[in-house]
Motif scaffolding. Structure first.
Motif, PDB file in Angstrom:
ATOM      1  N   GLY A  74       9.706 -21.176  20.649  1.00  0.00           N
ATOM      2  CA  GLY A  74      11.276 -21.824  21.026  1.00  0.00           C
ATOM      3  C   GLY A  74      11.386 -22.158  22.665  1.00  0.00           C
ATOM      4  N   SER A  75      10.655 -20.718  23.302  1.00  0.00           N
ATOM      5  CA  SER A  75      11.141 -20.385  24.475  1.00  0.00           C
ATOM      6  C   SER A  75      10.198 -20.503  25.122  1.00  0.00           C
ATOM      7  CB  SER A  75      10.964 -19.059  25.263  1.00  0.00           C
ATOM      8  OG  SER A  75      11.844 -18.428  23.954  1.00  0.00           O
ATOM      9  N   SER A  76       9.731 -21.773  26.490  1.00  0.00           N
ATOM     10  CA  SER A  76       8.524 -21.990  27.202  1.00  0.00           C
ATOM     11  C   SER A  76       8.824 -22.577  28.611  1.00  0.00           C
ATOM     12  CB  SER A  76       7.423 -23.465  26.299  1.00  0.00           C
ATOM     13  OG  SER A  76       8.737 -24.802  26.293  1.00  0.00           O
ATOM     14  N   VAL A  77       7.969 -22.743  29.322  1.00  0.00           N
ATOM     15  CA  VAL A  77       8.249 -23.281  30.699  1.00  0.00           C
ATOM     16  C   VAL A  77       8.507 -24.335  30.448  1.00  0.00           C
ATOM     17  CG1 VAL A  77       6.618 -24.034  32.665  1.00  0.00           C
ATOM     18  CG2 VAL A  77       5.952 -21.758  31.174  1.00  0.00           C
ATOM     19  N   MET A  78       8.329 -25.022  29.862  1.00  0.00           N
ATOM     20  CA  MET A  78       8.725 -26.496  29.738  1.00  0.00           C
ATOM     21  C   MET A  78      10.739 -26.727  29.653  1.00  0.00           C
ATOM     22  SD  MET A  78       7.649 -29.343  30.685  1.00  0.00           S
ATOM     23  CE  MET A  78       6.838 -30.746  29.441  1.00  0.00           C
ATOM     24  N   THR A  79      10.847 -25.429  28.840  1.00  0.00           N
ATOM     25  CA  THR A  79      12.292 -25.841  28.075  1.00  0.00           C
ATOM     26  C   THR A  79      12.895 -25.032  29.330  1.00  0.00           C
ATOM     27  OG1 THR A  79      11.216 -24.790  25.995  1.00  0.00           O
ATOM     28  CG2 THR A  79      14.177 -24.453  26.902  1.00  0.00           C
ATOM     29  N   ALA A  80      12.911 -23.472  29.945  1.00  0.00           N
ATOM     30  CA  ALA A  80      13.004 -23.064  31.258  1.00  0.00           C
ATOM     31  C   ALA A  80      12.966 -24.383  32.537  1.00  0.00           C
ATOM     32  CB  ALA A  80      12.824 -22.124  31.996  1.00  0.00           C
ATOM     33  N   GLY A  81      11.759 -25.492  32.788  1.00  0.00           N
ATOM     34  CA  GLY A  81      11.871 -26.000  34.141  1.00  0.00           C
ATOM     35  C   GLY A  81      12.651 -27.119  33.287  1.00  0.00           C
ATOM     36  N   ILE A  82      12.806 -27.963  32.690  1.00  0.00           N
ATOM     37  CA  ILE A  82      13.814 -29.028  31.908  1.00  0.00           C
ATOM     38  C   ILE A  82      15.144 -28.764  32.628  1.00  0.00           C
ATOM     39  CG2 ILE A  82      14.529 -30.822  30.719  1.00  0.00           C
ATOM     40  CD1 ILE A  82      11.681 -31.203  29.360  1.00  0.00           C
ATOM     41  N   VAL A  83      15.715 -27.643  31.880  1.00  0.00           N
ATOM     42  CA  VAL A  83      16.376 -27.394  32.048  1.00  0.00           C
ATOM     43  C   VAL A  83      16.991 -26.999  33.460  1.00  0.00           C
ATOM     44  CG1 VAL A  83      18.698 -25.877  31.323  1.00  0.00           C
ATOM     45  CG2 VAL A  83      17.159 -26.888  29.818  1.00  0.00           C
ATOM     46  N   ILE A  84      16.629 -26.223  33.879  1.00  0.00           N
ATOM     47  CA  ILE A  84      16.796 -25.692  35.988  1.00  0.00           C
ATOM     48  C   ILE A  84      16.888 -27.496  36.878  1.00  0.00           C
ATOM     49  CG2 ILE A  84      15.909 -24.816  37.690  1.00  0.00           C
ATOM     50  CD1 ILE A  84      14.772 -22.590  36.188  1.00  0.00           C
ATOM     51  N   GLY A  85      15.872 -28.076  35.720  1.00  0.00           N
ATOM     52  CA  GLY A  85      15.812 -29.604  36.672  1.00  0.00           C
ATOM     53  C   GLY A  85      16.840 -30.091  37.086  1.00  0.00           C
ATOM     54  N   ILE A  86      17.758 -30.045  35.253  1.00  0.00           N
ATOM     55  CA  ILE A  86      19.087 -30.842  35.327  1.00  0.00           C
ATOM     56  C   ILE A  86      20.184 -30.524  35.647  1.00  0.00           C
ATOM     57  CG2 ILE A  86      20.830 -30.915  33.253  1.00  0.00           C
ATOM     58  CD1 ILE A  86      18.040 -31.511  31.544  1.00  0.00           C
ATOM     59  N   LEU A  87      19.831 -28.882  36.132  1.00  0.00           N
ATOM     60  CA  LEU A  87      20.862 -27.595  36.839  1.00  0.00           C
ATOM     61  C   LEU A  87      20.852 -28.312  38.484  1.00  0.00           C
ATOM     62  CD1 LEU A  87      22.156 -24.918  37.251  1.00  0.00           C
ATOM     63  CD2 LEU A  87      20.745 -24.235  38.182  1.00  0.00           C
ATOM     64  N   ASN A  88      19.327 -28.667  38.880  1.00  0.00           N
ATOM     65  CA  ASN A  88      19.473 -29.118  40.355  1.00  0.00           C
ATOM     66  C   ASN A  88      19.601 -30.348  40.338  1.00  0.00           C
ATOM     67  OD1 ASN A  88      18.884 -26.960  41.848  1.00  0.00           O
ATOM     68  ND2 ASN A  88      16.491 -27.038  41.414  1.00  0.00           N
ATOM     69  N   VAL A  89      19.763 -31.310  39.846  1.00  0.00           N
ATOM     70  CA  VAL A  89      20.128 -32.370  39.625  1.00  0.00           C
ATOM     71  C   VAL A  89      20.879 -33.273  40.402  1.00  0.00           C
ATOM     72  CG1 VAL A  89      19.910 -35.100  38.416  1.00  0.00           C
ATOM     73  CG2 VAL A  89      18.531 -33.467  37.721  1.00  0.00           C
ATOM     74  N   PRO A  90      22.293 -32.694  39.942  1.00  0.00           N
ATOM     75  CA  PRO A  90      23.577 -33.201  41.151  1.00  0.00           C
ATOM     76  C   PRO A  90      23.586 -32.356  42.051  1.00  0.00           C
ATOM     77  CG  PRO A  90      24.258 -31.435  39.175  1.00  0.00           C
ATOM     78  CD  PRO A  90      22.665 -32.086  38.710  1.00  0.00           C
ATOM     79  N   PHE A  91      22.840 -31.527  42.269  1.00  0.00           N
ATOM     80  CA  PHE A  91      22.413 -30.955  43.966  1.00  0.00           C
ATOM     81  C   PHE A  91      21.942 -31.225  44.690  1.00  0.00           C
ATOM     82  CE2 PHE A  91      20.392 -27.519  46.432  1.00  0.00           C
ATOM     83  CZ  PHE A  91      21.574 -26.917  46.964  1.00  0.00           C
ATOM     84  N   ILE A  92      20.301 -32.246  44.159  1.00  0.00           N
ATOM     85  CA  ILE A  92      19.307 -33.587  45.400  1.00  0.00           C
ATOM     86  C   ILE A  92      20.617 -34.300  45.363  1.00  0.00           C
ATOM     87  CG2 ILE A  92      17.625 -34.369  45.336  1.00  0.00           C
ATOM     88  CD1 ILE A  92      16.418 -32.470  44.252  1.00  0.00           C
TER      89      ILE A  92
END
Lengths: 265, 486
Positions: B335-353
């Motif tokens: 359930g924990s994976s690089v993909m999970t964390a990567g996608i969620v961090i990406g979403i976190l950074n969307v408004p920033f960018i």
């Protein structure tokens, strides 16, 4: 100003290029242009003069539908280019603007090299097949704009690094590179020094051989020097339109006379 | 007199200085402010600064210096054997301070009178019990030397407080008197006040720099201690991360670095296109009403704490990816994976960018757009060939800042990517990052004396260097292209 010379100047071309009938422009609540009728002739320099806020730039922007990009603007009336209504739904404003080029008041070179600035229009309209042809268009346009000798050794330098006068001539070269049929110039010399102004004016006179040029200017001397036809706008209305020599020496309307002699404006 | 009371008095003196000096400046010229060098208010500010400024500075220096002097003197109360090493001395001095504070508390609460405290004797009964009654817990019975030192500590602290108050007040009054004396039509009050303000501004900018220097130095010194325990090459080039608090750990940076870069890369693959497209839509195509609603909504994401994003990764994104992608494709069942964390961090950074890029695109002059549209370019061609190139330096800066954030992100990784340090290409495997391991190495009651804990500092400084390089690269890009695009 040599008035005699002006009177003797002829208008050689008599074909109408652009016809405007009953053009009205509203910016939101403001009625910026009231019922303007003008016929702009082919291969002629037409000057629009008048005090600030009189609607001359607004009318100029109607001619290539640049007012479409202003959200609050509303244009009414009929404008035809070679008999074709430019507000016809079949006319793409993008294609129209390729035919009716525009040079702005402030030099606005793109943040690209000198070469790419001039090649911008030909590239997006696919006017050149291959690099050699594109380079030829760039060179011809820069030569026509009297800029080639100054920049031929640094075509890869940024266009923004040129001086103000050179930038404006670059913008003119950029506009003529798409080989428009009409060139609209909105106070092209207002940001230039007298020497650069003289160069641009000379250029306008040469461009007359190929294009119909419409120039908005605040300088009556400039209008008298470069144009064959002059239109005087006041408070959103076209007051008088006629031969440049006649407008400047023998205006029919008292408001034109008042403006030319410096009593209003 | 307590520090708080001193500060209040200084404030009163400052106000008095303002009023007095302003009034005096006006009085000297008979109410005609034009004959003064500066506006009357500047004379007032000069008075206030002279009254409070030097006194405040002195107070701060005294508060720093007094404990140092007292500790120096307390050393003399103990035999050399008791304070042989630094750790023992620190412990004893801490005891002394706690006993002194306990005695003060006892007097304040009425459990003992001042005379009783002065007459205390270790032999007379259990001091430990009596102090415990007033709420001060001591680990061991008090040694006679310690009690003696505590009494001396109290005496010195009292004396120090009195001296401090006297000197501070004296300085404030002297400053005030000086300000009043120099106030006159020829006194250049504005220049003086502006110089003080300039100094304050400079101080503020220096604090950020000094803090950075301090952080680097403290991490560096601990890292150097770590490399005393553990070979440098094994740390930087080790392929295994398996800390073991009973010793014999393998502390290789590479698995953690790999996890960090892998997760950051995936997050940037999500954040950059989505953020850029959102910004382009908002800046160039959305009409004013849509923009007024959508822009704040996107920016709301920026206000959500990252731990909430972590929960989202843990309970929603992780299982979703596992059940619908990883397991059907046979790529693992974690359930924990690089993909999970990567996608969620990406979403976190969307408004920033998107927020930064939107501002940058809006800063591109309208005249450039007009120029392009006037040549018969479409809106899309204008955006792609004129607006975005003109905005490029700012966009690169925004993207690299987002990358720094992704590299430094901890909470989402902890909850979304797991804690297994491994070198693996499969994005559906659990991996971990430098930040997560820094936290896990330092969690719990640890002392900074083993390689297993000190490695956190080496990891920290590695992370710092990575983000620093990214930021320098961002600045370099921005500067290089700004010259061209102005």
């Amino acid at each position: 100003m040599n008035d005699m010379r002006l009177v003797e100047r002829d208008v050689e071309q008599v074909t109408g290029k652009i016809e405007a009938r009953g053009v009205q422009v509203h910016y939101g609540e403001k009625h910026a242009l009231k019922d303007v009728d003008v016929t702009i002739l082919d291969r002629t320099v037409t000057a629009f003069i008048g005090p600030s806020g009189c609607g001359k730039s607004t009318f100029l922007r109607c001619l290539n539908r640049m007012n479409d990009t202003v959200a609050s603007a509303r244009v009414e009336g009929r404008i035809t280019l070679d008999g074709q209504d430019i507000h016809d739904p079949r006319i793409d404003p993008v294609q129209l603007r390729a035919k009716v080029g525009m040079v702005f008041q402030k030099p606005n070179p793109f943040p690209k090299s000198i070469h790419d600035n001039v090649a911008y229009g030909p590239r997006i309209h696919g006017l050149a097949r291959g690099k050699a042809e594109l380079d030829a268009i760039v060179e011809t346009s820069l030569r026509k704009a009297a800029l080639w000798d100054e920049v031929k050794d640094r075509l890869d330098a940024p266009g923004t690094g040129l001086s103000g006068g050179q930038q404006q001539r670059l913008c003119i070269a950029r506009a003529i590179a798409t080989s428009p049929e009409v060139l609209l110039m909105d106070e092209p010399c207002s940001a230039l020094d007298p020497i650069a102004t003289a160069q641009v004016e000379e250029l306008i006179d040469e461009l007359r051989a190929q294009f119909s040029v419409v120039i908005v200017t605040h300088s009556m001397q400039q209008a008298a020097r470069v144009s064959q036809k002059t239109a005087f706008f006041h408070l959103g209305s076209l007051v008088e339109y006629g031969e440049t020599g006649q407008i400047f020496t023998n205006p029919r309307d008292p408001r034109t006379e008042a403006y030319i002699t410096g009593r209003i404006g | 007199m307590s520090v708080l009371l001193t500060l209040c008095l200084l404030a009163v003196l400052a106000v008095a200085g303002f009023v007095l000096c302003r009034a005096r400046a006006l009085a000297v010229v008979g109410g005609d402010a034009r004959r003064l060098h500066s506006l009357p208010g500047y004379y007032g500010w000069h008075g206030a600064i002279m009254a409070a400024g030097p006194a405040l500075l002195f107070l701060v220096l005294w508060q720093i210096g007094q404990p140092l002097v007292i500790e120096e003197r307390l050393g003399g109360y103990f035999p050399q054997a008791m304070i042989a090493d630094e750790a023992a001395e620190t412990l004893i001095l801490a005891d002394v301070r706690r006993i002194a504070a306990g005695l003060e508390a006892a007097i304040a609460s009425g459990a003992m009178t001042a005379e009783e405290v002065a007459g205390l004797d270790v032999a007379a009964g259990s001091l430990r019990d009596r102090l415990a009654a007033t709420g001060v817990a001591l680990g061991a019975e008090v040694a006679p030397e310690t009690l003696e030192a505590a009494q001396a500590y109290r005496a010195m602290a009292h004396w120090g407080a009195v001296m401090r108050s006297l000197l501070v007040m004296g300085l404030a009054l002297a400053g005030l008197a000086h300000a009043i004396r120099v106030t006159g039509p020829d006194f250049r009050a504005r220049n003086r006040v502006e110089r003080v303000m300039l100094a304050l501004l400079m101080l503020a900018s220096t604090i950020a720099i000094l803090t950075t220097v301090g952080i680097v130095l403290s991490m560096l010194s601990e890292s150097i201690r770590f490399f005393g325990f553990y070979p440098v090459t094994d740390f930087f080039f080790g392929l295994t991360w398996s800390p073991n608090f009973s010793g014999n750990s393998q502390l290789g940076l590479l698995p953690l670095l790999w996890g960090t870069l892998y997760i950051s890369a995936i997050s940037m693959l999500v954040a950059v296109p989505v953020g850029m497209f959102a910004a382009i839509y908002l800046a160039e195509f959305a009409d004013a009403r849509v923009r007024a609603v959508v822009k704040p909504l996107i920016e709301v994401i920026a206000g959500i704490p990252t731990v909430v994003f972590g929960l989202f990764a843990l309970v929603t994104v992780g299982p979703l990816l596992r059940d619908w992608i990883a397991m059907p494709m046979g790529l693992g069942n974690s359930g924990s994976s690089v993909m999970t964390a990567g996608i969620v961090i990406g979403i976190l950074n969307v408004p920033f960018i998107s927020s930064l890029v939107d501002d940058i695109i809006n800063a591109v002059p309208q005249s450039l757009r007009d120029g392009s549209l006037g040549l018969g370019a479409t809106k899309a061609e204008t955006v792609a060939q004129v607006v975005l190139p003109a905005a490029l330096p700012g966009i690169v800066g925004a993207v690299l800042m987002a990358a720094s954030r992704a590299i430094g992100e901890t909470m989402i990784v902890t909850m979304g990517a797991g804690a297994a340090a491994q070198l693996n290409l499969n994005p559906f495997e659990a991996m971990t990052t430098i930040t997560v391991k820094i936290v896990s190495q330092l969690t719990g009651d640890t002392e900074f004396n083993s390689p297993e804990t000190l490695v956190a500092f080496a990891l920290g400084i590695s992370l710092f260097v990575i983000t620093l390089c990214l930021n320098i690269f961002a600045l370099w890009i921005v500067r290089k292209y700004r010259e061209q695009y102005e």
